[in-house]
Design an enzyme around this catalytic site. Structure first.
Site, short mmCIF file in Angstrom:
data_model
loop_
_atom_site.label_atom_id
_atom_site.label_comp_id
_atom_site.label_asym_id
_atom_site.label_seq_id
_atom_site.Cartn_x
_atom_site.Cartn_y
_atom_site.Cartn_z
N ASP A 45 0.83 -1.20 0.00
CA ASP A 45 0.00 0.00 0.00
C ASP A 45 0.87 1.26 0.00
OD1 ASP A 45 -2.65 1.46 0.56
OD2 ASP A 45 -1.42 2.06 2.27
N GLU A 116 -2.14 -5.68 -3.24
CA GLU A 116 -1.17 -4.84 -2.54
C GLU A 116 -0.10 -5.69 -1.87
OE1 GLU A 116 -3.43 -0.73 -1.34
OE2 GLU A 116 -3.79 -2.46 -0.05
#
Length: 225
Positions: A45, A116
């Site tokens: 992320d 992610e």
């Protein structure tokens, strides 16, 4: 040699993992086992946000901070990432707990998180520059419509700007309930404008989504008296 599911995913991702254990961890949902992919998701992320921000800053020198922020939010949002993951058939490789079927918002969240986490795994194995190349290639399909993200304002932003225009303070968001198991959590939020005695509720798979839903309903209530 026949193409394995892992190899097919790596081809679509554009990166071949050197350590199978890293890829397996990235595809492990928290319902399946410990350790799971949330630490890798945290890393992915962070690098995703940086890469997207840097690309937008470089590619659109005429955009202001608000446009850059909205475009970045559109590219890194859960829905966008889940669509990318779906296009790679990532869901077929996701490892979840026995008997658990991920649907709706829970499935979308799991797909986005796994993507992610894969990016986080690439950072660990090959460094941020390789991860940047992978991210830029994955997001290439969105560049033609990136201006739509830049010009779009979400419900919370529209509501706050509307109230500011009327000389009122921002609305209040109150979390009312949080129900269900971790992988199917549902939140209910109330959005209030005390000065106008107005309020509306919204639900979603995260507090943020519930707030957006509540703001959207409150805007509709204001528009229709």
């Amino acid at each position: 040699m026949a193409e394995t599911p892992d190899t097919a995913l790596e081809l679509k991702l554009g990166y071949r993992f050197q350590n199978q254990a890293v890829m397996d961890l990235a595809l492990t949902h928290r319902s399946h086992a410990q350790p799971h992919n949330e630490r890798l998701e945290f890393l992915g992320d962070a690098v995703l946000g940086w890469v997207v921000a840097e690309c937008l800053y470089r590619m659109y020198p005429e955009w202001n901070e608000g446009q850059l922020t909205r475009a970045r939010a559109g590219l890194v949002r859960q829905k966008t990432l889940a669509e990318l993951a779906d296009s790679m058939n990532l869901g077929e490789q996701l490892r979840v707990g026995g008997g658990i079927v991920l649907e709706g918002a829970a499935r979308e969240r799991a797909l986005a998180s796994a993507l992610e986490a894969l990016l986080g795994g690439i950072v660990l194995e090959a460094g941020p520059e390789t991860a940047q190349s992978v991210i830029e290639r994955l997001l290439r399909r969105w560049w033609p419509i990136i201006s739509d993200f830049a010009d779009h304002k979400d419900a919370k932003t529209r509501l706050q700007e509307r109230l500011q225009g009327e000389g009122l303070p921002p609305p209040r968001y109150l979390l009312e309930t949080a129900e269900g198991p971790g992988h199917r959590r549902r939140f209910r939020v109330r959005c209030e404008i005390p000065e106008q005695a107005l309020s509306a509720q919204g639900t979603g798979g995260s507090v943020r989504l519930a707030e957006q839903a509540a703001a959207e309903r409150l805007i509709a209530k204001m528009d229709h008296g």
